[in-house]
Write an enzyme that holds these catalytic residues in place. Structure first.
Site, PDB file in Angstrom:
ATOM      1  N   GLU A  69      -6.476   4.194  -5.763  1.00 31.95           N
ATOM      2  CA  GLU A  69      -7.731   4.574  -5.104  1.00 31.95           C
ATOM      3  C   GLU A  69      -8.104   5.958  -5.619  1.00 31.95           C
ATOM      4  O   GLU A  69      -7.318   6.887  -5.484  1.00 31.95           O
ATOM      5  CB  GLU A  69      -7.537   4.584  -3.595  1.00 31.95           C
TER       6      GLU A  69
ATOM      7  N   ASP B  57       0.859  -1.186   0.000  1.00 31.58           N
ATOM      8  CA  ASP B  57       0.000   0.000   0.000  1.00 31.58           C
ATOM      9  C   ASP B  57       0.899   1.241   0.000  1.00 31.58           C
ATOM     10  O   ASP B  57       1.715   1.431   0.904  1.00 31.58           O
ATOM     11  CB  ASP B  57      -0.881  -0.026   1.259  1.00 31.58           C
TER      12      ASP B  57
ATOM     13  N   HIS C  83     -11.197  -2.043   3.936  1.00 28.23           N
ATOM     14  CA  HIS C  83     -11.034  -1.591   5.330  1.00 28.23           C
ATOM     15  C   HIS C  83     -11.735  -0.254   5.586  1.00 28.23           C
ATOM     16  O   HIS C  83     -11.752   0.213   6.712  1.00 28.23           O
ATOM     17  CB  HIS C  83      -9.554  -1.469   5.638  1.00 28.23           C
ATOM     18  N   ASP C  84     -12.270   0.379   4.540  1.00 30.40           N
ATOM     19  CA  ASP C  84     -12.978   1.654   4.703  1.00 30.40           C
ATOM     20  C   ASP C  84     -14.485   1.485   4.548  1.00 30.40           C
ATOM     21  O   ASP C  84     -15.223   2.473   4.636  1.00 30.40           O
ATOM     22  CB  ASP C  84     -12.518   2.659   3.639  1.00 30.40           C
TER      23      ASP C  84
HETATM   24  C1  NOJ Z   1      -7.837   6.017   2.109  1.00 26.59           C
HETATM   25  C2  NOJ Z   1      -7.535   4.877   2.999  1.00 26.59           C
HETATM   26  O1  NOJ Z   1      -8.063   3.713   2.463  1.00 26.59           O
HETATM   27  C3  NOJ Z   1      -8.087   5.234   4.351  1.00 26.59           C
HETATM   28  O2  NOJ Z   1      -8.109   4.154   5.239  1.00 26.59           O
HETATM   29  C4  NOJ Z   1      -7.284   6.373   4.879  1.00 26.59           C
HETATM   30  O3  NOJ Z   1      -7.826   6.846   6.094  1.00 26.59           O
HETATM   31  C5  NOJ Z   1      -7.234   7.552   3.896  1.00 26.59           C
HETATM   32  N1  NOJ Z   1      -7.076   7.141   2.537  1.00 26.59           N
HETATM   33  C6  NOJ Z   1      -6.099   8.443   4.225  1.00 26.59           C
HETATM   34  O4  NOJ Z   1      -4.888   7.803   3.938  1.00 26.59           O
END
Ligand code: NOJ
Length: 559
Positions: A256, A98, A332-333
Site C-alpha cells: 500500500e 496483511d 476497507h478504506d
Molecule cells: C491503511 C489501512 O488500510 C487502514 O485501514 C489503516 O487504518 C491504516 N493503514 C493504518 O494502519
C-alpha cells in the site's frame, strides 16, 4: 523460485470482522470464512487477502497489532488459520495476509518495553524524540487521523511518533534488530503456508532522519505530506525484506503506497529490483477531494471522469513493460464505488458491472472487495453510529475544535467517503442480520440487505455476481488481458471510459458509458471495427447500434 502466477490472478479481499460470523458473537471469524470458501471458489477468484487477523486491541480494527504470531481470539485460533489456509489451498485458492509494520499497537510487547526507558533492548524499536523547549512537539508532523503525530510519554520524558492513532506507534526501521523481528514474523506465517503479503502503508516505513518541519501555512498546525512517505531508505529496506523473506517462497506481495507516483511504482515493482510485485496507488482515489484542504478527504470535489481516465491511464502506460499494477476501486478504506461515482439506485446493477468492466479490462491484478461482487452500496447512518477512528477523530478535530467544516457538510462527506461504508457486514441473504450472524452484529447492517444479498444474486443469472465470474474467467483464459498494450481513446469524453488492449495479433475494445445519459456511439464505433465480437456486455448480448445506454459497458474483439 518465484514465478508470476499473480499476473492473471484475481484477488478477493476479506475484512474478517464483517464477513461471516460462525459462533453468534456478532464478529466475523475464521471458521466463518472457511464456511464461505465454496462461494469464493464459485466466483472464481484465485487469492484471498485477509485484512489483519492478528491479536489486537482493535483500536483501528486490527491495523494495530499486539501479537503478530497469534490470531485475535474473536477471529479464532492459530489452528483455525492453518485450517483456512489448507482448505483454501484444497480449492486452489491462495491466502495473502496483511502485514502492518509501519506501526504496532501500543500494547505490543516491543512498545510496552520501549516506553519504559531509554536504555533497554527495545528502546529504539520506535521513534522517540526529546521535547523542544517548553515541552514543545519535536516538529509539525500531523497524524493521518488528525492532530499531531507526536504523543508525550512521561516515563521517558519524550515523544513517540504515530502517523495514525495515538495507540499505533511507528516502528523505527533504522534499527536492524527491529527489522529482523519483522522478517521473523513474516517467515513464521510463510512456514505455515501463507502465500504472501499485502503491506500496510509500506511507503511510510523509512523516515527522513532530520525530521524537518513542513513549511507553515496560515490556519494550520499539523501537516501530512511528502515527509510521510517514500523516505530515503525505503527501497533498501524492501530489498532487504525481499532477501530475508520473499525470495525464499513462491509468493505474492502488494504494497500500500499512498503518495506514490507511477515512477515510484516502477521502483517498487520492476522485477530486476527485487522489491514488491505491485503496489496500490491512491492517485485515482483522490480525484474527488479538494487538494490541500484542511478538511482533507472530507472536502469533496465533484467526480470528473476525464481526470479519472487521465490518472488510471497514466499508471497503465508508464508501468507497461516495466512493473505491474494493482487494480482496485474498493477496499476497507474506500466507500462503495457505485455510490461514490455512479448510481446505486435505478442503475445499480448495470453501474456495478460498468465499473467492473473498466477495471478488469486493464493491465494489472484486479482486487474485488467483499460485497463489491454483488453491488453493495454506501450507508447513511447518524454520526453517532459510526465506529471508525478516522471519522471520530475528524469530527472532534474539524467540526468541534477547528470549526473548518459544518456538522451538516461533514455528515454529507461521511456518507460519501467514510471507510465505514465498506465495513458494514456482508449481506448473505434476506433474513434478519442478512445471514452474517445469529447474534448482535458488531456494526449496523446496510438496511438494503433484503434487496442486495448473495442469495438473490446467485438466483439471478443476470446478477452482478455472474458478471464478475465471467470477467474473472476472461482474465484466466485470455492472455491479451494480462499482456496487451493499453491505449486510451476518447480521452476528453466526459462520459465514456474507453480503451484498446492490443497485441501483435489482435485488438480489443473495452468501453463503458459511466453516465445516466443515452449517448450517441458514433465516435466510439470507429474503434470497434466492422463486426465486433462481444466477449462480455452488461446489456444482454452487446451491440453497436448507434447509441450507448445508461452505464452500458462491454469488451469486444475488434474485427
Ligand atoms: C491503511 C489501512 O488500510 C487502514 O485501514 C489503516 O487504518 C491504516 N493503514 C493504518 O494502519
Amino acid at each position: 523460485m518465484r514465478n508470476k502466477w499473480w499476473k492473471n490472478a484475481v484477488v478477493y479481499q476479506i475484512y474478517p470482522k464483517s464477513f461471516q460470523d460462525s459462533n453468534g458473537d456478532g464478529f466475523g471469524d475464521l471458521p466463518g470464512v472457511i464456511s464461505r470458501l465454496d462461494y469464493l471458489k464459485m466466483l472464481g477468484i484465485d487469492v484471498i487477502w485477509m485484512s489483519p487477523v492478528f491479536d489486537s486491541p482493535q483500536d483501528d480494527n486490527g491495523y494495530d497489532v499486539r501479537d503478530y504470531r497469534k490470531i485475535y481470539e474473536k477471529f479464532g485460533t492459530n489452528e483455525d488459520m492453518e485450517r483456512l489456509i489448507a482448505e483454501a489451498h484444497e480449492r486452489g485458492i491462495k491466502v495473502v495476509l496483511d502485514l502492518v509494520v509501519n506501526h504496532t499497537s501500543d500494547e505490543h510487547a516491543w512498545f510496552v518495553e520501549s516506553r519504559k526507558s531509554k536504555d533497554n533492548p527495545y528502546s529504539d524499536f520506535y521513534i522517540w524524540k526529546d521535547p523542544k523547549e517548553d515541552k514543545g512537539l519535536p516538529n509539525n508532523w500531523g497524524s493521518n487521523f488528525c492532530g499531531s503525530a507526536w504523543e508525550y510519554c512521561e516515563e521517558r520524558d519524550q515523544y513517540y511518533l504515530h502517523f495514525y492513532g495515538k495507540r499505533q506507534p511507528d516502528l523505527n526501521w533504522e534499527n536492524p534488530n527491529m527489522r529482523q523481528g519483522v522478517y521473523d514474523l513474516m517467515n513464521f506465517w510463510m512456514e505455515k503456508g501463507a502465500d504472501g503479503w499485502r503491506m500496510d502503508v509500506i511507503a511510510s516505513i523509512s523516515k527522513d532522519q532530520d525530521f524537518p518541519d513542513y513549511p507553515e501555512e496560515p490556519g494550520r498546525e499539523y501537516y501530512t505530506g511528502k515527509y510521510h512517505s517514500n523516505g530515503p531508505r525505503l527501497h533498501e529496506f524492501i530489498q532487504e525484506m525481499n532477501r530475508e523473506v520473499m525470495a525464499k517462497y513462491d509468493c505474492m506481495t502488494v504494497g500500500e503506497a499512498p503518495g506514490s507516483t507511477p515512477e515510484v511504482a516502477g521502483l517498487f515493482t520492476a522485477p530486476e529490483r527485487n522489491e514488491l510485485d505491485m503496489i496500490f496507488t491512491f492517485e485515482h482515489m483522490n480525484i474527488d477531494r479538494i487538494p490541500g484542504s484542511v478538511n482533507r478527504k472530507w472536502a469533496l470535489k465533484p467526480f470528473d471522469l476525464v481526470e479519472l481516465k487521465r490518472v488510471m491511464s497514466d499508471w497503465q502506460t508508464k508501468l507497461y513493460g516495466k512493473g505491474w499494477n494493482a487494480l482496485y476501486f474498493e477496499n476497507h478504506d474506500q466507500p462503495r464505488v457505485i455510490s461514490r461515482w455512479g448510481n446505486d439506485r435505478e442503475y445499480r446493477e448495470v453501474c456495478a458491472k460498468a465499473y467492473a468492466t473498466v477495471l478488469h479490462g486493464m493491465q494489472g491484478t484486479p482486487y474485488i472487495y467483499q460485497g463489491e461482487e454483488i453491488g453493495m452500496t454506501n450507508v447513511h447512518f447518524d454520526l453517532a453510529d459510526y465506529e471508525d477512528i478516522e471519522v471520530r477523530n475528524a469530527y472532534q478535530e474539524l467540526v468541534v475544535k477547528g470549526k473548518t467544516i459544518s456538522e451538516e457538510e461533514f455528515l454529507k462527506a461521511v456518507w460519501n467517503k467514510s471507510r465505514d461504508n465498506a465495513r458494514t457486514p456482508m449481506q448473505w441473504d434476506d433474513t434478519e442480520q442478512a445471514g452474517f450472524t445469529v447474534g448482535t452484529p458488531w456494526f449496523k447492517l446496510n438496511d438494503r440487505y433484503r434487496e442486495i444479498n448473495v442469495k438473490r444474486a446467485l438466483a439471478d443469472p443476470d446478477s452482478v455476481f455472474y458478471y464478475y465470474r465471467k470477467l474473472i474467467r476472461l482474465r484466466h483464459e485470455e492472455p491479451l488481458l494480462t499482456e496487451g498494450e493499453y491505449v486510451l481513446v476518447l480521452e476528453q469524453d466526459p462520459h465514456i471510459f474507453a480503451y484498446l488492449r492490443r497485441s501483435e495479433s489482435e485488438t480489443w475494445l473495452v468501453a463503458a458509458n459511466l453516465s445516466e445519459e443515452r449517448l450517441p456511439a458514433d465516435t466510439l464505433a470507429q474503434y470497434a471495427g466492422e463486426r465486433p465480437e462481444f466477449l462480455i456486455s452488461n446489456y444482454g448480448r452487446g451491440e453497436m447500434n448507434g447509441e450507448l445506454r445508461p452505464y452500458e459497458a462491454f469488451i469486444a474483439r475488434v474485427r
